[in-house]
Motif scaffolding. Structure first.
Motif, PDB file in Angstrom:
ATOM      1  N   ARG A  99       0.839  -1.195   0.000  1.00  0.00           N
ATOM      2  CA  ARG A  99       0.000   0.000   0.000  1.00  0.00           C
ATOM      3  C   ARG A  99       0.875   1.246   0.000  1.00  0.00           C
ATOM      4  O   ARG A  99       2.094   1.175   0.196  1.00  0.00           O
ATOM      5  CB  ARG A  99      -0.902  -0.001   1.240  1.00  0.00           C
ATOM      6  CG  ARG A  99      -0.128  -0.118   2.545  1.00  0.00           C
ATOM      7  CD  ARG A  99      -1.039  -0.419   3.712  1.00  0.00           C
ATOM      8  NE  ARG A  99      -1.668  -1.715   3.552  1.00  0.00           N
ATOM      9  CZ  ARG A  99      -1.090  -2.846   3.940  1.00  0.00           C
ATOM     10  NH1 ARG A  99       0.124  -2.844   4.470  1.00  0.00           N
ATOM     11  NH2 ARG A  99      -1.702  -3.994   3.789  1.00  0.00           N
ATOM     12  N   SER A 100       0.262   2.397  -0.218  1.00  0.00           N
ATOM     13  CA  SER A 100       1.008   3.652  -0.273  1.00  0.00           C
ATOM     14  C   SER A 100       1.713   3.933   1.048  1.00  0.00           C
ATOM     15  O   SER A 100       1.186   3.637   2.124  1.00  0.00           O
ATOM     16  CB  SER A 100       0.061   4.812  -0.598  1.00  0.00           C
ATOM     17  OG  SER A 100      -0.494   4.658  -1.886  1.00  0.00           O
ATOM     18  N   PHE A 101       2.882   4.534   0.967  1.00  0.00           N
ATOM     19  CA  PHE A 101       3.657   4.903   2.145  1.00  0.00           C
ATOM     20  C   PHE A 101       2.963   6.056   2.871  1.00  0.00           C
ATOM     21  O   PHE A 101       2.495   7.012   2.260  1.00  0.00           O
ATOM     22  CB  PHE A 101       5.061   5.333   1.716  1.00  0.00           C
ATOM     23  CG  PHE A 101       5.951   5.779   2.833  1.00  0.00           C
ATOM     24  CD1 PHE A 101       6.672   4.862   3.574  1.00  0.00           C
ATOM     25  CD2 PHE A 101       6.065   7.127   3.152  1.00  0.00           C
ATOM     26  CE1 PHE A 101       7.501   5.265   4.606  1.00  0.00           C
ATOM     27  CE2 PHE A 101       6.884   7.555   4.180  1.00  0.00           C
ATOM     28  CZ  PHE A 101       7.609   6.621   4.919  1.00  0.00           C
ATOM     29  N   THR A 102       2.896   5.945   4.205  1.00  0.00           N
ATOM     30  CA  THR A 102       2.325   7.029   5.014  1.00  0.00           C
ATOM     31  C   THR A 102       3.432   7.698   5.822  1.00  0.00           C
ATOM     32  O   THR A 102       3.744   8.863   5.616  1.00  0.00           O
ATOM     33  CB  THR A 102       1.226   6.480   5.950  1.00  0.00           C
ATOM     34  OG1 THR A 102       1.737   5.324   6.646  1.00  0.00           O
ATOM     35  CG2 THR A 102      -0.003   6.076   5.168  1.00  0.00           C
ATOM     36  N   SER A 103       4.025   6.941   6.739  1.00  0.00           N
ATOM     37  CA  SER A 103       5.165   7.442   7.504  1.00  0.00           C
ATOM     38  C   SER A 103       6.003   6.254   7.934  1.00  0.00           C
ATOM     39  O   SER A 103       5.500   5.118   8.017  1.00  0.00           O
ATOM     40  CB  SER A 103       4.712   8.239   8.734  1.00  0.00           C
ATOM     41  OG  SER A 103       4.225   7.358   9.733  1.00  0.00           O
ATOM     42  N   LEU A 104       7.256   6.504   8.221  1.00  0.00           N
ATOM     43  CA  LEU A 104       8.146   5.414   8.615  1.00  0.00           C
ATOM     44  C   LEU A 104       7.696   4.792   9.932  1.00  0.00           C
ATOM     45  O   LEU A 104       7.763   3.572  10.118  1.00  0.00           O
ATOM     46  CB  LEU A 104       9.588   5.931   8.718  1.00  0.00           C
ATOM     47  CG  LEU A 104      10.677   4.863   8.903  1.00  0.00           C
ATOM     48  CD1 LEU A 104      10.655   3.865   7.753  1.00  0.00           C
ATOM     49  CD2 LEU A 104      12.052   5.517   9.007  1.00  0.00           C
ATOM     50  N   ASP A 105       7.219   5.613  10.846  1.00  0.00           N
ATOM     51  CA  ASP A 105       6.775   5.081  12.137  1.00  0.00           C
ATOM     52  C   ASP A 105       5.539   4.195  11.987  1.00  0.00           C
ATOM     53  O   ASP A 105       5.403   3.186  12.677  1.00  0.00           O
ATOM     54  CB  ASP A 105       6.491   6.227  13.111  1.00  0.00           C
ATOM     55  CG  ASP A 105       7.777   6.898  13.590  1.00  0.00           C
ATOM     56  OD1 ASP A 105       8.808   6.201  13.680  1.00  0.00           O
ATOM     57  OD2 ASP A 105       7.748   8.112  13.862  1.00  0.00           O
ATOM     58  N   GLU A 106       4.636   4.567  11.068  1.00  0.00           N
ATOM     59  CA  GLU A 106       3.453   3.729  10.832  1.00  0.00           C
ATOM     60  C   GLU A 106       3.861   2.407  10.199  1.00  0.00           C
ATOM     61  O   GLU A 106       3.313   1.348  10.527  1.00  0.00           O
ATOM     62  CB  GLU A 106       2.456   4.467   9.945  1.00  0.00           C
ATOM     63  CG  GLU A 106       1.701   5.571  10.672  1.00  0.00           C
ATOM     64  CD  GLU A 106       0.525   6.079   9.869  1.00  0.00           C
ATOM     65  OE1 GLU A 106       0.000   5.327   9.028  1.00  0.00           O
ATOM     66  OE2 GLU A 106       0.118   7.230  10.091  1.00  0.00           O
ATOM     67  N   VAL A 107       4.818   2.452   9.264  1.00  0.00           N
ATOM     68  CA  VAL A 107       5.317   1.221   8.654  1.00  0.00           C
ATOM     69  C   VAL A 107       5.948   0.334   9.728  1.00  0.00           C
ATOM     70  O   VAL A 107       5.694  -0.877   9.790  1.00  0.00           O
ATOM     71  CB  VAL A 107       6.345   1.530   7.551  1.00  0.00           C
ATOM     72  CG1 VAL A 107       7.058   0.256   7.101  1.00  0.00           C
ATOM     73  CG2 VAL A 107       5.667   2.184   6.359  1.00  0.00           C
ATOM     74  N   LYS A 108       6.764   0.929  10.576  1.00  0.00           N
ATOM     75  CA  LYS A 108       7.424   0.192  11.651  1.00  0.00           C
ATOM     76  C   LYS A 108       6.398  -0.488  12.555  1.00  0.00           C
ATOM     77  O   LYS A 108       6.517  -1.686  12.875  1.00  0.00           O
ATOM     78  CB  LYS A 108       8.301   1.143  12.466  1.00  0.00           C
ATOM     79  CG  LYS A 108       9.008   0.504  13.644  1.00  0.00           C
ATOM     80  CD  LYS A 108       9.852   1.545  14.372  1.00  0.00           C
ATOM     81  CE  LYS A 108      10.491   0.985  15.628  1.00  0.00           C
ATOM     82  NZ  LYS A 108      11.312   2.017  16.337  1.00  0.00           N
ATOM     83  N   SER A 109       5.367   0.253  12.960  1.00  0.00           N
ATOM     84  CA  SER A 109       4.330  -0.310  13.834  1.00  0.00           C
ATOM     85  C   SER A 109       3.603  -1.466  13.155  1.00  0.00           C
ATOM     86  O   SER A 109       3.318  -2.490  13.782  1.00  0.00           O
ATOM     87  CB  SER A 109       3.329   0.780  14.227  1.00  0.00           C
ATOM     88  OG  SER A 109       3.960   1.787  14.995  1.00  0.00           O
ATOM     89  N   ALA A 110       3.307  -1.289  11.868  1.00  0.00           N
ATOM     90  CA  ALA A 110       2.602  -2.335  11.124  1.00  0.00           C
ATOM     91  C   ALA A 110       3.447  -3.594  10.999  1.00  0.00           C
ATOM     92  O   ALA A 110       2.939  -4.718  11.126  1.00  0.00           O
ATOM     93  CB  ALA A 110       2.220  -1.821   9.739  1.00  0.00           C
ATOM     94  N   MET A 111       4.749  -3.431  10.750  1.00  0.00           N
ATOM     95  CA  MET A 111       5.631  -4.588  10.615  1.00  0.00           C
ATOM     96  C   MET A 111       5.780  -5.326  11.948  1.00  0.00           C
ATOM     97  O   MET A 111       5.802  -6.548  11.998  1.00  0.00           O
ATOM     98  CB  MET A 111       6.995  -4.151  10.102  1.00  0.00           C
ATOM     99  CG  MET A 111       7.009  -3.601   8.679  1.00  0.00           C
ATOM    100  SD  MET A 111       6.449  -4.800   7.428  1.00  0.00           S
ATOM    101  CE  MET A 111       4.714  -4.336   7.240  1.00  0.00           C
ATOM    102  N   LEU A 112       5.861  -4.584  13.040  1.00  0.00           N
ATOM    103  CA  LEU A 112       6.020  -5.201  14.358  1.00  0.00           C
ATOM    104  C   LEU A 112       4.743  -5.907  14.804  1.00  0.00           C
ATOM    105  O   LEU A 112       4.788  -6.825  15.637  1.00  0.00           O
ATOM    106  CB  LEU A 112       6.417  -4.149  15.391  1.00  0.00           C
ATOM    107  CG  LEU A 112       7.811  -3.525  15.222  1.00  0.00           C
ATOM    108  CD1 LEU A 112       8.045  -2.439  16.262  1.00  0.00           C
ATOM    109  CD2 LEU A 112       8.908  -4.589  15.313  1.00  0.00           C
ATOM    110  N   ALA A 113       3.598  -5.473  14.272  1.00  0.00           N
ATOM    111  CA  ALA A 113       2.309  -6.052  14.670  1.00  0.00           C
ATOM    112  C   ALA A 113       1.950  -7.304  13.866  1.00  0.00           C
ATOM    113  O   ALA A 113       0.929  -7.941  14.133  1.00  0.00           O
ATOM    114  CB  ALA A 113       1.207  -5.009  14.499  1.00  0.00           C
ATOM    115  N   GLN A 114       2.767  -7.685  12.907  1.00  0.00           N
ATOM    116  CA  GLN A 114       2.465  -8.848  12.067  1.00  0.00           C
ATOM    117  C   GLN A 114       2.484 -10.148  12.876  1.00  0.00           C
ATOM    118  O   GLN A 114       3.218 -10.282  13.856  1.00  0.00           O
ATOM    119  CB  GLN A 114       3.489  -8.974  10.933  1.00  0.00           C
ATOM    120  CG  GLN A 114       3.415  -7.898   9.885  1.00  0.00           C
ATOM    121  CD  GLN A 114       4.430  -8.159   8.791  1.00  0.00           C
ATOM    122  OE1 GLN A 114       4.074  -8.507   7.685  1.00  0.00           O
ATOM    123  NE2 GLN A 114       5.703  -7.989   9.102  1.00  0.00           N
TER     124      GLN A 114
END
Length: 363
Positions: A99-114
């Motif tokens: 999906r489209s990039f929002t922010s690095l911190d949001e990406v980080k949170s999403a990856m850690l929540a997998q």
């Protein structure tokens, strides 16, 4: 299909660090293009210019990290070549590129929540880019180990991948902090690439021509045509896909802004062959078996895999080598890429080899 003129600064940063970790520059990429294609530097300025500018900004604005090789160095095949040019950072963040990039911190949170399954699926999906279906492997540690056994990777590369899985969260956090300055610099300098993206949403809503070209050029048997399209700037000659886990036939396509223009630039005529390169290529017994099989007629990847008892991924790797040496050619027929012997190159190679091995009196 929807096309969005939105750059993913995380993916661009990874491409930048990946090039640096593996000793590559935009100048080298351009030099290869000029050697292989009938064009000039001036004619490709429109899509190479932004990549050069971003590279210059990053070279001047950031310090290369100490762990650059660990995070961005290519995995290696057993013959010493790069394993489809992928690296740990791509394995770790692959799922974020859907999906489209929002922010690095949001990406980080999403990856850690997998979940564990989601992490494994992301890692395994990138490792099965060419001709191997994830349906053949369960998204478990045993499935990952089974997949790694089928890939012609070095033992070191296999252990690097296992380490990424076992320490996934640490890699997410460490790589995020490593790329953060580069991500910010790329996002803050959108003016550098705004012109090349001016008509992207309109021009890339239909990429059927690009999909057909990629199928033939990179020997992929099939690529679905449903999904969304995003641009690549630093990786301007690259093509990158990520499948949606809920719908494997819906893809996020990242298309280098130089791919379509270069599709219409003619390759220079092959004036000579490199006997040493061909000998190195044929030194692998499986490549010799493939050449012997193709001497009987054209075949596609899965067909060769079945006949020779090799995994499709291994066949794809060997075909890339044979294609680069000029020993084979490929054509796209329907959803399959068929390979056949390049008889002109084979005949010339045999002639050259005979000249090298003959004594002066012809005996």
């Amino acid at each position: 299909m929807n096309a969005y003129a939105v750059v993913n600064p995380l993916l661009e940063a990874i491409y930048y660090f990946k090039m640096k970790a593996n000793g590559e520059t935009q100048a080298q990429v351009l030099d290869r293009v000029l050697k292989k294609r009938i064009t000039t530097a001036g004619e490709v300025t429109d899509f190479f210019g932004p990549a050069f500018e971003l590279e210059k900004l990053l070279d001047e604005g950031i310090v290369l990290p100490e762990r650059i090789s660990e995070f961005f160095g290519y995995f290696k095949f057993t013959d010493g070549s790069d394993a489809t040019s992928t690296c740990p950072a791509i394995l770790v963040f692959l799922n974020s590129f859907r999906r489209s990039f929002t922010s690095l911190d949001e990406v980080k949170s999403a990856m850690l929540a997998q979940t564990d399954e989601q992490r494994l699926s992301g890692i395994m999906k990138e490792l099965t880019t060419f001709n191997v279906s994830l349906n053949d492997f369960e998204p478990t540690l045993d499935g990952l180990l089974e997949l790694l056994e089928q890939l012609p990777l070095t033992e070191e590369s296999r252990w690097r991948i296992i380490k990424i899985y076992k320490h996934y969260n640490e890699y997410v956090c460490d790589i995020c902090e490593t790329v953060r300055p580069a991500v910010k610099l790329i996002a803050d300098n959108s003016a550098v690439y705004s012109d090349v993206l001016r008509n992207f949403s309109r021009d890339y809503a239909d990429i059927t021509d690009i999909l057909k070209y990629i199928c033939g050029r990179f020997h992929i048997d099939f690529i679905t045509g449903r999904g969304v399209v995003y641009p690549l700037i630093i990786g301007n000659g690259n093509f990158f896909t990520v499948a949606d886990p809920a719908d494997s036939k819906f893809m996020a396509y990242y298309v280098g802004v130089g791919v379509r223009p270069m599709m219409h630039v003619t390759y220079r005529e092959r004036l000579s062959i490199d006997c040493d390169e061909i000998l190195r290529t044929l030194a692998d017994k499986n490549r010799m078996k493939i050449m012997q099989q193709l001497s009987a007629g054209k075949s596609y990847g899965q067909e060769l895999a079945d006949m020779l008892g090799l995994s499709p991924n291994t066949v794809s790797h060997h075909m890339n080598k044979l294609q680069k040496s000029g020993l084979t050619t490929s054509t796209l027929e329907g959803c399959k890429v068929y390979y056949k012997t390049n008889e002109e190159v084979v005949d010339e190679f045999i002639r050259r080899l005979a000249e090298k091995l003959k004594t002066k009196d012809g005996q």
